[in-house]
Design a protein around this motif. Structure first.
Motif, PDB file in Angstrom:
ATOM      1  N   TYR A  10       0.862  -1.174   0.000  1.00 39.36           N
ATOM      2  CA  TYR A  10       0.000   0.000   0.000  1.00 39.36           C
ATOM      3  C   TYR A  10       0.903   1.229   0.000  1.00 39.36           C
ATOM      4  O   TYR A  10       1.768   1.374   0.875  1.00 39.36           O
ATOM      5  CB  TYR A  10      -0.902   0.018   1.242  1.00 39.36           C
ATOM      6  CG  TYR A  10      -2.137  -0.836   1.099  1.00 39.36           C
ATOM      7  CD1 TYR A  10      -3.224  -0.403   0.349  1.00 39.36           C
ATOM      8  CD2 TYR A  10      -2.219  -2.085   1.713  1.00 39.36           C
ATOM      9  CE1 TYR A  10      -4.356  -1.181   0.221  1.00 39.36           C
ATOM     10  CE2 TYR A  10      -3.353  -2.872   1.593  1.00 39.36           C
ATOM     11  CZ  TYR A  10      -4.416  -2.411   0.837  1.00 39.36           C
ATOM     12  OH  TYR A  10      -5.542  -3.189   0.705  1.00 39.36           O
ATOM     13  N   LEU A  11       0.715   2.094  -0.968  1.00 34.57           N
ATOM     14  CA  LEU A  11       1.577   3.270  -1.123  1.00 34.57           C
ATOM     15  C   LEU A  11       0.894   4.508  -0.555  1.00 34.57           C
ATOM     16  O   LEU A  11      -0.320   4.685  -0.679  1.00 34.57           O
ATOM     17  CB  LEU A  11       1.912   3.497  -2.590  1.00 34.57           C
ATOM     18  CG  LEU A  11       2.668   2.358  -3.288  1.00 34.57           C
ATOM     19  CD1 LEU A  11       2.897   2.696  -4.744  1.00 34.57           C
ATOM     20  CD2 LEU A  11       3.987   2.074  -2.574  1.00 34.57           C
ATOM     21  N   VAL A  12       1.700   5.391   0.055  1.00 38.15           N
ATOM     22  CA  VAL A  12       1.219   6.634   0.650  1.00 38.15           C
ATOM     23  C   VAL A  12       2.017   7.778   0.038  1.00 38.15           C
ATOM     24  O   VAL A  12       3.230   7.871   0.245  1.00 38.15           O
ATOM     25  CB  VAL A  12       1.401   6.632   2.180  1.00 38.15           C
ATOM     26  CG1 VAL A  12       0.891   7.939   2.784  1.00 38.15           C
ATOM     27  CG2 VAL A  12       0.693   5.429   2.809  1.00 38.15           C
ATOM     28  N   VAL A  37       5.313  16.465   1.272  1.00 40.94           N
ATOM     29  CA  VAL A  37       6.538  17.224   1.486  1.00 40.94           C
ATOM     30  C   VAL A  37       7.578  16.910   0.410  1.00 40.94           C
ATOM     31  O   VAL A  37       8.389  17.762   0.049  1.00 40.94           O
ATOM     32  CB  VAL A  37       7.110  16.917   2.889  1.00 40.94           C
ATOM     33  CG1 VAL A  37       8.412  17.666   3.127  1.00 40.94           C
ATOM     34  CG2 VAL A  37       6.084  17.276   3.967  1.00 40.94           C
ATOM     35  N   HIS A  38       7.537  15.679  -0.113  1.00 43.53           N
ATOM     36  CA  HIS A  38       8.486  15.260  -1.143  1.00 43.53           C
ATOM     37  C   HIS A  38       7.688  14.826  -2.369  1.00 43.53           C
ATOM     38  O   HIS A  38       7.430  13.626  -2.553  1.00 43.53           O
ATOM     39  CB  HIS A  38       9.369  14.113  -0.633  1.00 43.53           C
ATOM     40  CG  HIS A  38      10.138  14.452   0.601  1.00 43.53           C
ATOM     41  ND1 HIS A  38      11.290  15.209   0.567  1.00 43.53           N
ATOM     42  CD2 HIS A  38       9.927  14.147   1.914  1.00 43.53           C
ATOM     43  CE1 HIS A  38      11.757  15.352   1.797  1.00 43.53           C
ATOM     44  NE2 HIS A  38      10.943  14.728   2.635  1.00 43.53           N
ATOM     45  N   PRO A  39       7.282  15.765  -3.202  1.00 40.35           N
ATOM     46  CA  PRO A  39       6.430  15.447  -4.356  1.00 40.35           C
ATOM     47  C   PRO A  39       7.035  14.362  -5.237  1.00 40.35           C
ATOM     48  O   PRO A  39       8.237  14.359  -5.522  1.00 40.35           O
ATOM     49  CB  PRO A  39       6.320  16.783  -5.096  1.00 40.35           C
ATOM     50  CG  PRO A  39       6.592  17.820  -4.060  1.00 40.35           C
ATOM     51  CD  PRO A  39       7.594  17.207  -3.132  1.00 40.35           C
ATOM     52  N   GLY A  40       6.168  13.433  -5.661  1.00 33.38           N
ATOM     53  CA  GLY A  40       6.617  12.350  -6.525  1.00 33.38           C
ATOM     54  C   GLY A  40       7.224  11.181  -5.794  1.00 33.38           C
ATOM     55  O   GLY A  40       7.609  10.192  -6.430  1.00 33.38           O
ATOM     56  N   GLY A  45       0.072  16.493  -5.838  1.00 30.23           N
ATOM     57  CA  GLY A  45       0.590  16.362  -7.187  1.00 30.23           C
ATOM     58  C   GLY A  45       0.104  15.109  -7.887  1.00 30.23           C
ATOM     59  O   GLY A  45       0.819  14.527  -8.711  1.00 30.23           O
ATOM     60  N   LEU A  46      -1.125  14.668  -7.564  1.00 25.97           N
ATOM     61  CA  LEU A  46      -1.658  13.434  -8.122  1.00 25.97           C
ATOM     62  C   LEU A  46      -2.911  13.711  -8.932  1.00 25.97           C
ATOM     63  O   LEU A  46      -3.629  14.687  -8.690  1.00 25.97           O
ATOM     64  CB  LEU A  46      -2.019  12.446  -7.001  1.00 25.97           C
ATOM     65  CG  LEU A  46      -0.897  11.977  -6.078  1.00 25.97           C
ATOM     66  CD1 LEU A  46      -1.473  11.113  -4.979  1.00 25.97           C
ATOM     67  CD2 LEU A  46       0.169  11.221  -6.853  1.00 25.97           C
ATOM     68  N   ARG A  47      -3.169  12.832  -9.880  1.00 21.92           N
ATOM     69  CA  ARG A  47      -4.472  12.816 -10.525  1.00 21.92           C
ATOM     70  C   ARG A  47      -4.877  11.365 -10.720  1.00 21.92           C
ATOM     71  O   ARG A  47      -4.024  10.472 -10.841  1.00 21.92           O
ATOM     72  CB  ARG A  47      -4.459  13.553 -11.852  1.00 21.92           C
ATOM     73  CG  ARG A  47      -3.627  12.960 -12.953  1.00 21.92           C
ATOM     74  CD  ARG A  47      -3.586  13.883 -14.171  1.00 21.92           C
ATOM     75  NE  ARG A  47      -2.756  13.342 -15.230  1.00 21.92           N
ATOM     76  CZ  ARG A  47      -3.219  12.575 -16.218  1.00 21.92           C
ATOM     77  NH1 ARG A  47      -4.513  12.265 -16.268  1.00 21.92           N
ATOM     78  NH2 ARG A  47      -2.407  12.128 -17.156  1.00 21.92           N
TER      79      ARG A  47
END
Length: 593
Positions: free
Chosen positions: A185-187, A191-194, A585-587
């Motif tokens: 599971y990714l989070v 603070v650290h985009p990408g 920074g997600l879509r």
């Protein structure tokens, strides 16, 4: 609707005959009410149990008027006197059945809407409905008692490990993704985009680093997460009892775990005989068709490939010519298996790739009643009878095919027959250690060797010279503890030599650069004087499920997910606001239907 000035003196379920004459203040939920010609009886329930409250207008008209308006699951406070119930009104089914509370005051604390299901009849409604209203389900004694048992088991585990010199240390929930095992599971990190954290599948690397740090004995009741397809014994988030020890061999680990499990099941009122029996992986899979055999019954499997190789039975010959095997299962007192039972057996093995099940009723070593008898000579029948220890009246079943297919199919056939014939002792606790697992296996999907357990598992020292020449033949210093056919947990001794760890990474297809990028922090730690160490992780949810007799992990997890990984109570996972996604920074790109 307030308890200001009221203080509860007793739990409902703790009142006994010794309390007769005592003035008590109780608070709880109305389980049911009964109007008996001027007297109203209220069964009042809290976590400790139920007690009967009597509302008599001659003693307290105010309490009586409150009682007249009560409905199921209203919350009330009661002041009154404990009285002995008459002999004819005693209720031996309740621990409080010798007494009742004569109400002097009663206060309504909270009303309840009509219930979506009757609590006493909840077993007859769908699990989905019960989980949607889990807070109501918790009020059922059978459900409540499972979680009280879970609490006692965890306390027993903590007490035992504390006495054994273990230190409880919490490890991170936000960590880095690793390539081995199930999906993470990714989070996303704001603070650290990408960049992404991963929720831990286990605390494996952290607990090894704690050993390098000198703590020597660590444990944690650890929350873990795996993004995998679900079954009755799988959940996306689960709890495990995680242990790691320095300067130990498997024998010491076995001793600690057996003592811990004896303490845990002791909290459930179950006795655990120790030491546990042991089987190697090879023995377990050969004799029982699985690496987690249920030893509550017999029915051992025998490889009869050598005897079958000479037969004229084409199914046997074809399997053996393709380097497969023929495996046999002896069923004593075979008259209990009807022809319809025998005809249904191919359906049991078909999901595991087997083409069918051949059978024979044994009248003597050389006289069989069977569709395949004409293809076997008397000498071949006698050879099979000797290998399988057949007796007159037995039925013998055969599965032929590739080695793994025949192994798994006969293992499932054994379990099916154990249940069908009533051979399983449901009251028995059959623990087992399975040892000497293979270190590697070949993945047809990935077209490479992969770790059977994880890449930090130590090989047996005598097999290390064969790592390159025969990696699939290398055995691991790995072990599982099994209960009644269910894997409770698994562990191993770990690699503490950085050079050997690097070699294992190479065999798994990781370049030196990849290994440094993914596991550099571990390799660095191992290079600063890492002690020999090992450990194990046991599924707490599974342990409680087996100790309580529950049918599913969902029964012993307070807020479980469904088999679709959905929380029925909160309807998670849910959509999030567009602003939250932009901030990260997600879509969202949905897969095409």
């Amino acid at each position: 609707m307030s308890t200001v000035g009221w203080r509860r003196t007793h739990a409902c379920g703790e009142l006994r005959a010794r309390d007769v004459g005592s003035e008590v203040t109780l608070m709880g939920w109305v389980a049911r009410t009964r109007d008996h010609g001027g007297l109203i009886f209220v069964d009042l329930r809290d976590r400790a149990g139920i007690v009967q409250v009597v509302c008599d207008p001659a003693r307290s008209s105010a309490a009586y008027e409150v009682a007249r308006g009560l409905r199921s699951e209203f919350v009330v406070a009661v002041r009154g006197t404990v009285a002995a119930r008459s002999e004819e009104t005693r209720n031996p089914a309740l621990p409080t059945g010798d007494v009742e509370v004569v109400a002097r005051e009663m206060e309504l604390l909270a009303a309840s809407r009509p219930l979506p299901f009757v609590l006493d009849e909840a077993d007859e409604v769908s699990e989905a409905l019960r989980l949607r209203y889990r807070y109501l389900d918790f009020r059922r004694p059978a459900v409540r008692d499972r979680f009280l048992l879970r609490h006692r088991i965890v306390k027993a585990v903590r007490d035992f490990l504390d006495a054994e010199g273990f230190v409880e240390i919490e490890t991170p929930i936000l960590t880095r993704s690793t390539p081995e095992g199930a999906r993470d599971y990714l989070v996303p990190s704001r603070v650290h985009p990408g960049r992404f954290y991963a929720l831990p599948q286990s605390p494996q690397l952290f607990k090894q680093i704690l050993m390098v740090g000198g703590f020597e004995r660590y444990y944690q009741i650890a929350r873990c997460f795996r993004d995998e397809d679900l079954r009755a014994d799988r959940q996306p988030e689960f709890t495990q009892i995680d242990l790691e020890m320095s300067f130990v061999d498997p024998e010491e680990i076995f001793s600690v775990v057996e003592g811990m499990l004896a303490a845990a099941f002791g909290a459930a009122g179950r006795s655990v005989p120790t030491p546990f029996p042991r089987l190697s992986y090879e023995e377990a899979t050969t004799r029982y068709g699985t690496d987690r055999p249920d030893l509550r019954f017999g029915l051992e499997i025998t490889d009869v490939s050598e005897a079958a190789a000479r037969s004229e039975f084409r199914v046997f010959r074809d399997a053996l010519e393709r380097e497969g095997v023929v495996r046999a299962l002896r069923v004593p007192e075979g008259e209990r298996l009807s022809r319809s039972h025998l005809d249904a057996l191919p359906e049991i093995v078909a999901p595991f790739g087997a083409k069918g099940v051949a059978w024979a009723r044994v009248q003597s070593p050389s006289v069989w009643q069977s569709p395949i008898a004409k293809y076997l000579t008397d000498a071949e029948k006698e050879d099979i009878a000797r290998r399988c220890d057949l007796s007159p009246g037995d039925v013998v079943l055969f599965v032929a095919g590739p080695r793994e297919v025949a192994r798994e199919a006969t293992g499932q056939l054994r379990l099916h027959l154990g249940r069908l014939l009533g051979l399983v002792d449901e009251k028995k606790l059959a623990f087992l250690w399975v040892t000497d697992f293979p270190l590697f296996e070949y993945s047809r999907e990935e077209k490479r060797i992969v770790s059977v357990n994880h890449p930090f598992t130590a090989p047996r020292p005598e097999d290390i010279p064969r790592l390159e020449s025969d990696p699939l033949g290398v055995r691991a210093l790995a072990y599982d503890v099994v209960l009644n056919g269910t894997e409770l947990g698994g562990g191993s001794l770990r690699i503490h030599d950085p050079a050997l760890q690097t070699k294992i990474f190479e065999l798994l297809g990781l370049s030196e650069v990849q290994a440094r990028r993914q596991f550099g922090f571990l390799l660095d730690a191992l290079s600063y004087g890492a002690p020999p160490h090992g450990g194990i992780a046991l599924g707490l949810d599974r342990l409680v499920m087996l100790a309580s007799g529950a049918e599913s992990l969902r029964d012993v997890i307070a807020f479980p997910k469904t088999q679709r990984a959905v929380c029925p109570l909160t309807d998670a996972p849910s959509e999030v606001a567009e602003e939250q996604l932009r901030e990260l920074g997600l879509r969202v790109v949905l897969p095409k239907p």
